[in-house]
Design a protein around this motif. Structure first.
Motif, mmCIF file in Angstrom:
data_model
loop_
_atom_site.group_PDB
_atom_site.id
_atom_site.type_symbol
_atom_site.label_atom_id
_atom_site.label_comp_id
_atom_site.label_asym_id
_atom_site.label_seq_id
_atom_site.Cartn_x
_atom_site.Cartn_y
_atom_site.Cartn_z
ATOM 1 N N PHE A 1 7.266 62.926 84.303
ATOM 2 C CA PHE A 1 7.119 62.037 82.912
ATOM 3 C C PHE A 1 7.503 62.462 81.790
ATOM 4 C CE2 PHE A 1 3.866 59.971 79.439
ATOM 5 C CZ PHE A 1 4.641 59.083 79.800
ATOM 6 N N GLY A 2 7.378 64.014 81.659
ATOM 7 C CA GLY A 2 7.581 64.448 80.670
ATOM 8 C C GLY A 2 8.907 65.473 80.271
ATOM 9 N N GLY A 3 9.582 65.484 81.521
ATOM 10 C CA GLY A 3 10.859 65.745 81.577
ATOM 11 C C GLY A 3 11.968 64.730 81.107
ATOM 12 N N LEU B 1 14.342 61.621 74.733
ATOM 13 C CA LEU B 1 14.572 62.740 72.668
ATOM 14 C C LEU B 1 15.210 63.096 72.775
ATOM 15 C CD1 LEU B 1 10.408 62.925 72.343
ATOM 16 C CD2 LEU B 1 11.367 61.278 71.819
ATOM 17 N N ARG B 2 15.210 64.113 73.606
ATOM 18 C CA ARG B 2 16.778 65.115 73.207
ATOM 19 C C ARG B 2 17.917 64.399 72.890
ATOM 20 N NH1 ARG B 2 20.034 67.746 71.469
ATOM 21 N NH2 ARG B 2 20.342 69.961 71.884
ATOM 22 N N ALA C 1 10.614 67.495 70.251
ATOM 23 C CA ALA C 1 10.668 67.616 71.889
ATOM 24 C C ALA C 1 9.998 68.744 72.382
ATOM 25 C CB ALA C 1 12.150 66.860 72.258
ATOM 26 N N PRO C 2 10.613 70.167 71.891
ATOM 27 C CA PRO C 2 9.852 70.920 73.239
ATOM 28 C C PRO C 2 8.443 71.077 73.441
ATOM 29 C CG PRO C 2 12.404 71.522 71.684
ATOM 30 C CD PRO C 2 11.905 70.869 71.322
ATOM 31 N N ALA C 3 7.875 70.802 71.860
ATOM 32 C CA ALA C 3 6.626 71.295 71.934
ATOM 33 C C ALA C 3 5.856 70.444 72.751
ATOM 34 C CB ALA C 3 5.751 70.788 70.526
ATOM 35 N N ILE C 4 6.956 69.055 72.833
ATOM 36 C CA ILE C 4 5.837 67.966 73.639
ATOM 37 C C ILE C 4 6.105 67.987 75.106
ATOM 38 C CG2 ILE C 4 6.833 65.425 74.022
ATOM 39 C CD1 ILE C 4 7.224 64.241 71.500
ATOM 40 N N LEU C 5 7.283 68.980 75.404
ATOM 41 C CA LEU C 5 7.550 69.145 76.585
ATOM 42 C C LEU C 5 6.575 70.263 77.108
ATOM 43 C CD1 LEU C 5 9.167 68.596 79.406
ATOM 44 C CD2 LEU C 5 11.087 70.463 78.438
ATOM 45 N N PHE C 6 6.230 70.947 76.237
ATOM 46 C CA PHE C 6 5.351 72.424 76.318
ATOM 47 C C PHE C 6 3.956 71.313 76.840
ATOM 48 C CE2 PHE C 6 2.633 75.200 75.454
ATOM 49 C CZ PHE C 6 2.635 76.272 75.915
#
Length: 212
Positions: free
Chosen positions: A23-25, A31-32, A56-61
């Protein structure tokens, strides 16, 4: 069932770890790379997208953290169950971990198990089991409780009726009084005492122990 509303984070932590990872990926990719395509040459959209892409990177983290927590909790549940060797080891299990290992035992029997990550039970219901269209309410008595009486069983039967569940299971590392067994007789109530629980655990252990 009448259980409290859970946050997305709680649901993801209780789901298999790969659910958060996938889901995160997908969300990160959308987003990216997806949003910039959607924005095209529109300046207003581009301004909005640039802000979203930045986080987007923060959400992925965040989803990586959910996946890690899910993996750790699942690993902990498996070890809790597979490390049980005797009735004494069951009785020495802290109450919340006792709930987790009971959940894992039923999960390995093919049930879909709903449980709470928090410190308290949901109105007397610790686990909700689902399989083949049937719903079972489970209460796991704390490891310090040795003998479970009729009032506990009577309360769970009332909850089963109120929630329109199909069955009730009361699990303890100790035993049940004669009154508890008398009340359960002839009703859709299973009373699982310490010896029966140990037998259940051994039947689903990855590496069953044979010591007593």
């Amino acid at each position: 069932m009448a259980r409290r509303n859970e946050s997305l984070g709680e649901l993801l932590i209780k789901a298999p770890w790969w659910v958060s990872a996938v889901f995160g990926g997908l969300l990160f990719a959308g987003l990216r790379w997806g949003l910039p395509v959607w924005a095209g040459d529109d300046k207003t959209r581009q301004a909005l997208v640039s802000t979203v892409v930045g986080i987007a990177p923060a959400i992925l983290f965040l989803f990586v953290l959910f996946a890690a927590a899910s993996f750790w909790i699942g690993l902990r549940r498996r070890h809790l169950l597979d490390d049980q060797t005797t009735l004494e080891s069951l009785r020495n299990t802290p109450w919340k971990q006792f709930e987790f290992l009971v959940a894992e035992a039923f999960r390995r029997q093919g049930y879909r198990v709903d449980y709470s990550l928090g410190a308290g039970a949901d109105g007397g219901v610790d686990l909700v089991l689902r399989r083949d269209g049937r719903v079972t309410l489970v209460q796991c008595k704390q490891w310090k409780v040795y003998s479970v009486g009729a009032p506990v069983v009577r309360e769970m039967f009332g909850l089963m009726t109120a929630e329109r569940a199909d069955e009730v299971i009361v699990v303890t590392s100790g035993s049940f009084t004669g009154g508890a067994r008398a009340f359960a007789a002839g009703k859709p109530i299973q009373l699982v005492d310490g010896l029966q629980l140990l037998a259940l655990i051994r039947s689903v252990q990855t590496s069953p122990e044979t010591s007593t």
